[in-house]
Motif scaffolding. Structure first.
Motif, PDB file in Angstrom:
ATOM      1  N   ARG A   1     -28.618 -10.982 -30.281  1.00 24.79           N
ATOM      2  CA  ARG A   1     -28.727 -11.828 -29.064  1.00 24.79           C
ATOM      3  C   ARG A   1     -27.378 -11.144 -28.108  1.00 24.79           C
ATOM      4  O   ARG A   1     -27.407 -11.047 -26.912  1.00 24.79           O
ATOM      5  CB  ARG A   1     -28.531 -13.061 -29.244  1.00 24.79           C
ATOM      6  N   GLU A   2     -26.337 -11.016 -29.090  1.00 23.37           N
ATOM      7  CA  GLU A   2     -24.925 -10.545 -28.299  1.00 23.37           C
ATOM      8  C   GLU A   2     -25.167  -9.157 -27.555  1.00 23.37           C
ATOM      9  O   GLU A   2     -24.699  -8.951 -26.407  1.00 23.37           O
ATOM     10  CB  GLU A   2     -23.886 -10.341 -29.430  1.00 23.37           C
ATOM     11  N   ALA A   3     -25.974  -8.322 -28.239  1.00 19.08           N
ATOM     12  CA  ALA A   3     -26.258  -6.833 -27.525  1.00 19.08           C
ATOM     13  C   ALA A   3     -27.001  -7.192 -26.384  1.00 19.08           C
ATOM     14  O   ALA A   3     -26.762  -6.554 -25.337  1.00 19.08           O
ATOM     15  CB  ALA A   3     -27.017  -5.936 -28.489  1.00 19.08           C
ATOM     16  N   ARG A   4     -28.158  -7.843 -26.317  1.00 21.39           N
ATOM     17  CA  ARG A   4     -28.870  -8.222 -25.121  1.00 21.39           C
ATOM     18  C   ARG A   4     -27.930  -8.707 -24.023  1.00 21.39           C
ATOM     19  O   ARG A   4     -28.109  -8.251 -22.738  1.00 21.39           O
ATOM     20  CB  ARG A   4     -29.979  -9.256 -25.523  1.00 21.39           C
ATOM     21  N   GLN A   5     -27.338  -9.616 -24.495  1.00 19.38           N
ATOM     22  CA  GLN A   5     -26.207 -10.315 -23.362  1.00 19.38           C
ATOM     23  C   GLN A   5     -25.295  -9.310 -22.639  1.00 19.38           C
ATOM     24  O   GLN A   5     -25.129  -9.559 -21.636  1.00 19.38           O
ATOM     25  CB  GLN A   5     -25.557 -11.646 -23.958  1.00 19.38           C
ATOM     26  N   ALA A   6     -24.644  -8.623 -23.598  1.00 20.74           N
ATOM     27  CA  ALA A   6     -23.696  -7.610 -23.148  1.00 20.74           C
ATOM     28  C   ALA A   6     -24.261  -6.731 -22.374  1.00 20.74           C
ATOM     29  O   ALA A   6     -23.569  -6.396 -21.291  1.00 20.74           O
ATOM     30  CB  ALA A   6     -23.170  -6.773 -24.509  1.00 20.74           C
ATOM     31  N   TYR A   7     -25.504  -6.331 -22.405  1.00 20.44           N
ATOM     32  CA  TYR A   7     -26.243  -5.134 -21.489  1.00 20.44           C
ATOM     33  C   TYR A   7     -26.515  -5.975 -20.285  1.00 20.44           C
ATOM     34  O   TYR A   7     -26.497  -5.212 -19.432  1.00 20.44           O
ATOM     35  CB  TYR A   7     -27.567  -4.906 -22.392  1.00 20.44           C
ATOM     36  N   TYR A   8     -27.054  -7.016 -20.261  1.00 16.42           N
ATOM     37  CA  TYR A   8     -27.235  -7.780 -18.896  1.00 16.42           C
ATOM     38  C   TYR A   8     -26.035  -7.953 -18.303  1.00 16.42           C
ATOM     39  O   TYR A   8     -26.245  -7.873 -16.907  1.00 16.42           O
ATOM     40  CB  TYR A   8     -27.825  -9.210 -19.344  1.00 16.42           C
TER      41      TYR A   8
ATOM     42  N   VAL B   1     -17.506  -1.588 -22.036  1.00 14.48           N
ATOM     43  CA  VAL B   1     -16.575  -1.554 -23.287  1.00 14.48           C
ATOM     44  C   VAL B   1     -17.411  -2.564 -24.329  1.00 14.48           C
ATOM     45  O   VAL B   1     -17.147  -2.384 -25.484  1.00 14.48           O
ATOM     46  CB  VAL B   1     -15.213  -1.734 -23.064  1.00 14.48           C
ATOM     47  N   GLU B   2     -17.782  -3.833 -23.785  1.00 12.09           N
ATOM     48  CA  GLU B   2     -18.401  -4.874 -24.461  1.00 12.09           C
ATOM     49  C   GLU B   2     -19.641  -4.321 -25.172  1.00 12.09           C
ATOM     50  O   GLU B   2     -19.758  -4.720 -26.309  1.00 12.09           O
ATOM     51  CB  GLU B   2     -18.759  -6.146 -23.540  1.00 12.09           C
ATOM     52  N   VAL B   3     -20.376  -3.687 -24.366  1.00 14.41           N
ATOM     53  CA  VAL B   3     -21.735  -2.943 -25.167  1.00 14.41           C
ATOM     54  C   VAL B   3     -21.377  -2.170 -26.444  1.00 14.41           C
ATOM     55  O   VAL B   3     -21.850  -2.247 -27.163  1.00 14.41           O
ATOM     56  CB  VAL B   3     -22.593  -2.202 -23.926  1.00 14.41           C
ATOM     57  N   ARG B   4     -20.496  -1.403 -25.972  1.00 17.23           N
ATOM     58  CA  ARG B   4     -20.051  -0.276 -27.008  1.00 17.23           C
ATOM     59  C   ARG B   4     -19.449  -0.963 -28.363  1.00 17.23           C
ATOM     60  O   ARG B   4     -19.863  -0.660 -29.384  1.00 17.23           O
ATOM     61  CB  ARG B   4     -19.151   0.762 -26.612  1.00 17.23           C
ATOM     62  N   ARG B   5     -18.837  -2.276 -27.983  1.00 19.15           N
ATOM     63  CA  ARG B   5     -18.280  -2.924 -29.237  1.00 19.15           C
ATOM     64  C   ARG B   5     -19.216  -3.676 -29.775  1.00 19.15           C
ATOM     65  O   ARG B   5     -19.531  -3.463 -31.123  1.00 19.15           O
ATOM     66  CB  ARG B   5     -17.320  -3.888 -28.724  1.00 19.15           C
ATOM     67  N   VAL B   6     -20.387  -4.345 -29.158  1.00 17.44           N
ATOM     68  CA  VAL B   6     -21.273  -4.846 -30.118  1.00 17.44           C
ATOM     69  C   VAL B   6     -22.516  -3.844 -30.704  1.00 17.44           C
ATOM     70  O   VAL B   6     -22.482  -4.136 -31.911  1.00 17.44           O
ATOM     71  CB  VAL B   6     -22.209  -5.680 -28.821  1.00 17.44           C
ATOM     72  N   LEU B   7     -22.461  -2.708 -30.153  1.00 14.55           N
ATOM     73  CA  LEU B   7     -23.251  -1.820 -30.686  1.00 14.55           C
ATOM     74  C   LEU B   7     -22.656  -1.083 -31.779  1.00 14.55           C
ATOM     75  O   LEU B   7     -23.124  -0.438 -32.830  1.00 14.55           O
ATOM     76  CB  LEU B   7     -23.834  -0.792 -29.616  1.00 14.55           C
TER      77      LEU B   7
END
Length: 314
Positions: free
Chosen positions: A23-30, A96-102
């Protein structure tokens, strides 16, 4: 059995965390996708603000507009320049948030091409609550924790029962015979059977049993707390998503079409010489602001859908 219950509990907790990370990854990408689209829009609006300010300055030189209009457009241009810079910074922060979550510092979010979904047929809140109660791994983990403690309690009760020790000895007794006789005297077979039963006079494991019973009651209460928190989370997600969808539909079906129509009419009137180009630029600015709010609404809806689906998916 208690070891198997513990293994199931660990697996369920792992699935809970996996779902949260998804969920965090999807929201970060959005957020990244929306920030990138907004950055492009802000660049477009900056062009409109620049042209608007230049036109007003020209009109001011011709003394056809008041100085106040020139000051207003200068402020608007400076504000738009700031908005454009901020939008670029937000794209970087979202990346940066996307890379952190992934967990991949080298990942390029622009590689993801899928457009976030913003359409969903909402059911009743009660329907989603029922789905969450039967599907969410956090509640399953609470159930398995109760089962695990019950298995440990059963084990503790069994440990209070003494184990029987059965022993068996076999041998032959030496037979007495006359000296000097050549034949071998016969010997008697001896079989000795024994049973040892320790008496639990002191340690009957009652302390451990009482401790586990208390833990079981706590686990049952915790399970109910998890259920209530999950239901509250589902209700909040459904309510927020309904509001976000209403806002999205309002901009999509009403505000943007009307703003687009206003730009078309202003452009047509300008070609006929009935209005100034300031009116066209002003209409374009209004449309641009409506598009900005629509993009933000898209981001919020996509994020809300990800939140709800993380609570009810199988």
């Amino acid at each position: 059995d208690s070891a198997e219950r513990e293994r199931e509990l660990i697996e369920t907790l792992t699935e809970t965390r996996r779902r949260e990370v998804h969920r965090e990854a999807r929201q970060a990408y959005y957020r990244y996708y929306s920030a990138r689209q907004l950055a492009l829009l802000e660049q477009e609006l900056l062009g409109i603000a620049t042209q608007f300010h230049a036109t007003v300055r020209l009109r001011r030189a011709e003394k056809t507009v008041l100085e106040l209009e020139e000051i207003k457009t200068a402020v608007e241009l400076a504000t738009q320049e700031l908005e454009t810079q901020t939008a670029g910074t937000e794209v970087q922060a979202a990346g940066v948030e996307v890379r952190r979550v992934l967990g991949d510092p080298a990942f390029d979010p622009s590689r993801i091409e899928a457009v976030p979904a913003v359409e969903i047929g909402l059911e009743t809140s009660a329907a989603y609550e029922a789905m969450a109660e039967t599907r969410h791994p956090l509640l399953m983990a609470a159930d398995r924790e109760v089962a695990w403690i019950e298995a440990l309690t059963d084990l503790a009760r069994r440990e209070a029962i003494p184990d029987l020790t059965v022993s068996a000895l076999y041998g032959r007794a030496a037979a007495e015979g006359a000296q000097g006789e050549e034949e071998t005297p016969e010997r008697d077979d001896i079989v000795d059977l024994g049973v040892e039963i320790p008496l639990p006079l002191v340690n009957r494991n009652q302390g451990r049993i009482a401790e586990l019973e208390a833990l079981r009651r706590k686990a049952v209460l915790d399970r109910e707390g998890v259920r209530q928190a999950l239901i509250a989370r589902v209700r909040a997600a459904v309510q927020d998503l309904r509001l976000r969808l209403t806002r999205l539909e309002t901009y999509r079906d009403q505000i943007i079409p009307q703003a687009t129509k206003a730009v078309e009419q202003a452009t047509s009137l300008y070609k006929e010489g009935k209005v100034l180009n300031l009116d066209v630029l002003d209409a374009q600015r209004v449309l641009g602001n409506a598009r900005r709010q629509y993009l933000l609404a898209q981001r919020d809806v996509a994020s809300g859908i990800a939140e709800l689906e993380s609570l009810i998916q199988e």
